[in-house]
Design a protein around this motif. Sequence first.
Motif, short mmCIF file in Angstrom:
data_model
loop_
_atom_site.label_atom_id
_atom_site.label_comp_id
_atom_site.label_asym_id
_atom_site.label_seq_id
_atom_site.Cartn_x
_atom_site.Cartn_y
_atom_site.Cartn_z
N ARG A 112 3.04 5.65 34.29
CA ARG A 112 2.26 6.89 34.35
C ARG A 112 0.76 6.64 34.39
N HIS A 113 0.32 5.50 33.87
CA HIS A 113 -1.12 5.25 33.74
C HIS A 113 -1.55 3.94 34.41
N ALA A 114 -0.87 3.53 35.44
CA ALA A 114 -1.16 2.22 36.05
C ALA A 114 -2.61 2.10 36.51
N ASP A 115 -3.12 3.12 37.16
CA ASP A 115 -4.50 3.05 37.67
C ASP A 115 -5.51 3.01 36.53
N GLU A 116 -5.28 3.81 35.49
CA GLU A 116 -6.19 3.82 34.35
C GLU A 116 -6.17 2.48 33.61
N ILE A 117 -4.97 1.91 33.46
CA ILE A 117 -4.85 0.62 32.78
C ILE A 117 -5.58 -0.45 33.58
N GLU A 118 -5.40 -0.46 34.87
CA GLU A 118 -6.08 -1.46 35.70
C GLU A 118 -7.59 -1.30 35.62
N ALA A 119 -8.08 -0.06 35.65
CA ALA A 119 -9.53 0.18 35.55
C ALA A 119 -10.08 -0.31 34.21
N LEU A 120 -9.35 -0.06 33.12
CA LEU A 120 -9.81 -0.53 31.81
C LEU A 120 -9.77 -2.04 31.71
N PHE A 121 -8.75 -2.66 32.30
CA PHE A 121 -8.68 -4.12 32.29
C PHE A 121 -9.87 -4.70 33.05
N GLU A 122 -10.21 -4.09 34.19
CA GLU A 122 -11.37 -4.54 34.96
C GLU A 122 -12.66 -4.34 34.18
N LYS A 123 -12.76 -3.23 33.43
CA LYS A 123 -13.95 -3.01 32.60
C LYS A 123 -14.07 -4.10 31.53
#
Length: 167
Positions: A112-123
């Motif tokens: 459900r949150h794949a894009d948000e998780i990836e963005a936070l990992f990149e941050k």
Amino acid sequence: MPRFKAYNYDQNAMVVINYRDQLQPGTFEHAVHYLIEHKLDLSVFHPKYRNDATGRLAYDPAILLKIILFAYSKGITSSREIQWSCETNIIFKALSCDTVPHFTTLASFVSRHADEIEALFEKCCWCAMNRACWVTNSLPLTAARCPPMPLRSGRVRSKNWARSGRN
């Protein structure tokens, strides 16, 4: 005939563990914990929860993120294996505050949150690369210690900041 100290496997022991003490400064798990607790805005996850008045209490996205990001950093992408790690590994226990989310909860959160998780990992990795986030009482997390983000397919996404040789 030699004599040995007796031992007994059929006994109980109480071991006191402070979970915060398990997250040693200067480690990736400490950095993930610090960044998620103090630096990153997790409000992007809140709109998908609809249990304000009724329904079962949900796991805090901060806890799930800590578990998932640390698991990914160790190459663990299976939700069943992440659940097992929460039951048996002291670092996972420390990051999850000794909660054990079911593997379906973990899998659902990731899907459900794949894009948000990836963005936070990149941050997290950007923060480490730019030394913008200093972890309390420790050295900054360096880009070499920032593992690459696994894709849903199990492969690893390689970026310039992930030159740690673990691609």
